[in-house]
Design an enzyme around this catalytic site. Structure first.
Site, PDB file in Angstrom:
ATOM      1  N   SER A  46       0.871  -1.177   0.000  1.00  0.00           N
ATOM      2  CA  SER A  46       0.000   0.000   0.000  1.00  0.00           C
ATOM      3  C   SER A  46       0.908   1.227   0.000  1.00  0.00           C
ATOM      4  O   SER A  46       1.032   1.938   0.987  1.00  0.00           O
ATOM      5  CB  SER A  46      -0.930  -0.014   1.211  1.00  0.00           C
ATOM      6  N   GLU A 209       1.348  -9.414   7.106  1.00  0.00           N
ATOM      7  CA  GLU A 209       2.177  -9.048   8.255  1.00  0.00           C
ATOM      8  C   GLU A 209       1.958  -9.986   9.435  1.00  0.00           C
ATOM      9  O   GLU A 209       2.325  -9.671  10.569  1.00  0.00           O
ATOM     10  CB  GLU A 209       1.915  -7.595   8.650  1.00  0.00           C
ATOM     11  N   ASP A 246      -4.093   1.341  11.430  1.00  0.00           N
ATOM     12  CA  ASP A 246      -3.653   1.926  10.168  1.00  0.00           C
ATOM     13  C   ASP A 246      -4.665   1.511   9.105  1.00  0.00           C
ATOM     14  O   ASP A 246      -4.517   0.460   8.470  1.00  0.00           O
ATOM     15  CB  ASP A 246      -2.250   1.452   9.771  1.00  0.00           C
ATOM     16  N   GLU A 289      -3.270   5.957  12.060  1.00  0.00           N
ATOM     17  CA  GLU A 289      -2.361   6.237  10.936  1.00  0.00           C
ATOM     18  C   GLU A 289      -3.136   6.282   9.622  1.00  0.00           C
ATOM     19  O   GLU A 289      -4.001   5.435   9.388  1.00  0.00           O
ATOM     20  CB  GLU A 289      -1.306   5.123  10.896  1.00  0.00           C
ATOM     21  N   ASP A 316       1.606   8.535   7.064  1.00  0.00           N
ATOM     22  CA  ASP A 316       2.495   7.561   6.394  1.00  0.00           C
ATOM     23  C   ASP A 316       2.474   7.867   4.890  1.00  0.00           C
ATOM     24  O   ASP A 316       3.376   8.548   4.380  1.00  0.00           O
ATOM     25  CB  ASP A 316       2.000   6.133   6.692  1.00  0.00           C
ATOM     26  N   LYS A 341       9.798   5.271   7.303  1.00  0.00           N
ATOM     27  CA  LYS A 341      10.154   4.077   6.521  1.00  0.00           C
ATOM     28  C   LYS A 341      11.360   4.436   5.650  1.00  0.00           C
ATOM     29  O   LYS A 341      11.219   5.225   4.705  1.00  0.00           O
ATOM     30  CB  LYS A 341       8.998   3.682   5.609  1.00  0.00           C
ATOM     31  N   HIS A 369       8.483  -1.072   9.477  1.00  0.00           N
ATOM     32  CA  HIS A 369       8.817  -2.085   8.460  1.00  0.00           C
ATOM     33  C   HIS A 369       7.979  -1.840   7.206  1.00  0.00           C
ATOM     34  O   HIS A 369       7.192  -0.896   7.157  1.00  0.00           O
ATOM     35  CB  HIS A 369       8.490  -3.475   9.035  1.00  0.00           C
ATOM     36  N   LYS A 392       6.765  -0.223  14.548  1.00  0.00           N
ATOM     37  CA  LYS A 392       5.823  -1.282  14.173  1.00  0.00           C
ATOM     38  C   LYS A 392       6.518  -2.229  13.216  1.00  0.00           C
ATOM     39  O   LYS A 392       7.234  -1.817  12.308  1.00  0.00           O
ATOM     40  CB  LYS A 392       4.522  -0.721  13.580  1.00  0.00           C
TER      41      LYS A 392
END
Ligand SMILES: C=C(OP(=O)(O)O)C(=O)O
Ligand SMILES: [Mg+2]
Length: 458
Positions: A46, A209, A246, A289, A316, A341, A369, A392
């Site tokens: 994403s 994840e 998120d 988020e 993000d 990130k 990550h 995270k």
């Protein structure tokens, strides 16, 4: 003082598979004294529209995904030629050289994957050369704060099929006294959620994840499951463990509308914000988020003015770890927190620069990550180096996720008495939020959970 044995003498690059089974880049850097360091570069699903460019081979597909051989070739040709002989511990100079060499705003010439692989391998080699752990090399003698881990234990959106519309439902064990105990708490609630799903006859399959992906009648049903799992594991929601989300809202936004398939809702930006406000009232949420899409700047300003005193609003896809977008966010009062990130921006120096800019402005920072991960654990060291207090890395299960958490336990052991778990201090709004909503108003929560239209299947 020049020490030639710290000079870069060689770079090698090759394809490995990431956690989704797609090709990823691995870089090996060698110094004159024989020190070698390896770095793996992760990959998002994403992705934000303005992330640095990940170079992928045309239709030369391998292993079902597009290869990274072009990026690998740039490492061993152009980049090696430019960096050979430079000191690995001149990170800023090296990263500046990489940026100049690429010459594009988005790092599309050499590829942000090629650039980050080299930047990271360089930091690792320099740390090894100086006999320092990576977190101390990057953060100096004051690097001592162990971050609160956010465990994504229930997956949806682009990271799972048939799951909720929202990408990540996270546990935030901010009440633990140490990182190791926070990790234990995350694992216990994760297992409790597994058992709960099995008991309810729901799927316990997992997403990208490592979080579970139950098929649910509404998005809010996922929140009910999170709360029940916390209780089942013997923890107190709102005190020991809070929640983070998120939704990755860009993934369900089109033509100015937020379309929630699970809820059969079609919302404008203000209505989407009102939806989140209800959840902030109802659940012990401390972090939200990408609650809106990455081009909805006005919506973000409105949402931050409505909810920003009570909850951490994290950018993000909105900020993509880029100082240019963060500056706009600061000017327009969008969010009060940023996700960090490294591969969104492409070098270690720029990553640290964006994080420090955010921290100076009073924003919180969460190191992150990607959904397609390698076994590289640099983000664990980076979070401690920044003393930023939050990270995270997905569920407390699956090798590529726990590699980071296990590295943090190792750092905690190495630091010994100097280690400080960030805990509640990582969330400056914790005391002012409705973080105890679920505890102080159980009747309301119970009521919601038993509402037939929104509740779980029996
Ligand atoms: C980790 C995330 O997902 P991805 O790596 O797919 O962007 C995220 O959106 O925060
Ligand atoms: Mg995100």
């Amino acid at each position: 003082m020049h020490n030639s044995s710290c000079a870069i003498t060689d770079l090698a690059a090759n394809e490995i598979l990431d956690s989704r089974g797609n090709p990823a880049l691995q870089v090996t850097l060698t110094l004159e004294d024989g020190t070698t360091a390896v770095a793996g570069v992760p990959s998002g699903a994403s992705t934000g529209a303005f992330e640095a460019h990940e170079l992928r081979d045309g239709d030369n597909t391998r292993f079902g995904g597009k290869g990274v051989w072009q990026a690998a070739a740039h490492v061993t040709d152009t980049i090696l030629e430019a960096l050979r002989g430079m000191r690995a511990d001149s990170q800023r100079e090296i990263d500046t050289r990489l940026i100049e060499l690429d010459g594009t705003e988005s790092k599309s010439q050499l590829g942000a994957n090629a650039i980050l692989g080299v930047s990271l391998a360089c930091a690792r080699a320099a740390a090894a050369f100086h006999g320092l752990p990576l977190f101390q090399y990057l953060g100096g003698s004051d690097a001592h704060i162990l971050p609160v881990p956010m465990f994504n234990i229930l997956n949806g959106g682009k990271h799972a099929t048939h799951g909720p519309d929202f990408q990540e439902f996270k546990l935030v064990p901010l009440g633990a006294p140490t990182f190791a105990q926070a990790l234990r708490c995350g694992a216990e609630v994760y297992h409790a959620l597994h058992d709960l799903l099995v008991a309810k006859g729901l799927s316990a399959n997992v997403g990208d994840e490592g979080g579970f992906v139950p098929e649910l009648p509404s998005n809010e049903a996922a929140m009910g499951l999170m709360m029940q799992a916390i209780e089942r594991a013997g923890y107190k929601a709102g005190e020991d463990v809070c929640l983070g989300l998120d939704p990755a809202a860009t993934s369900f936004f089109a033509d100015g509308r937020y379309r929630l398939e699970r809820d059969k809702l079609d919302l404008d930006s203000a209505e989407m914000t009102a939806y989140w406000a209800e959840w902030v009232d109802r659940y012990p949420l401390v972090s939200l988020e990408d609650p809106l899409a990455d081009n909805d700047w006005r919506g973000f300003a409105h949402l931050t003015s409505v909810l920003g005193e009570r909850v951490q609003v994290v950018g993000d896809d909105l900020f993509v770890t880029n100082p240019r977008f963060l500056s706009r966010g600061l000017a327009e009062h969008c969010c009060n927190s940023i996700l960090i990130k490294p591969n969104q921006i492409g070098t270690i120096t720029e990553t640290q620069g964006t994080a420090r800019m955010a921290l100076r402005a009073g924003y919180t920072c969460m190191v992150s990550h990607r959904s397609g991960e390698t076994l590289d654990t640099s983000i664990a060291d980076l979070a401690v180096a920044l003393n930023c207090g939050q990270i995270k890395s997905g569920a407390p299960a699956r090798g590529e996720r726990v590699a980071k958490y296990n590295r943090l336990m190792e750092i905690e052991r190495q630091l010994g008495a100097s280690a400080t778990f960030a805990g509640k201090t990582a969330f400056p709004r914790f005391g002012q939020t409705h973080a105890n909503a679920a505890v102080s108003r159980p009747d309301k929560l119970q009521g919601r959970e038993s509402t037939p239209s929104r509740g779980l299947p029996a």
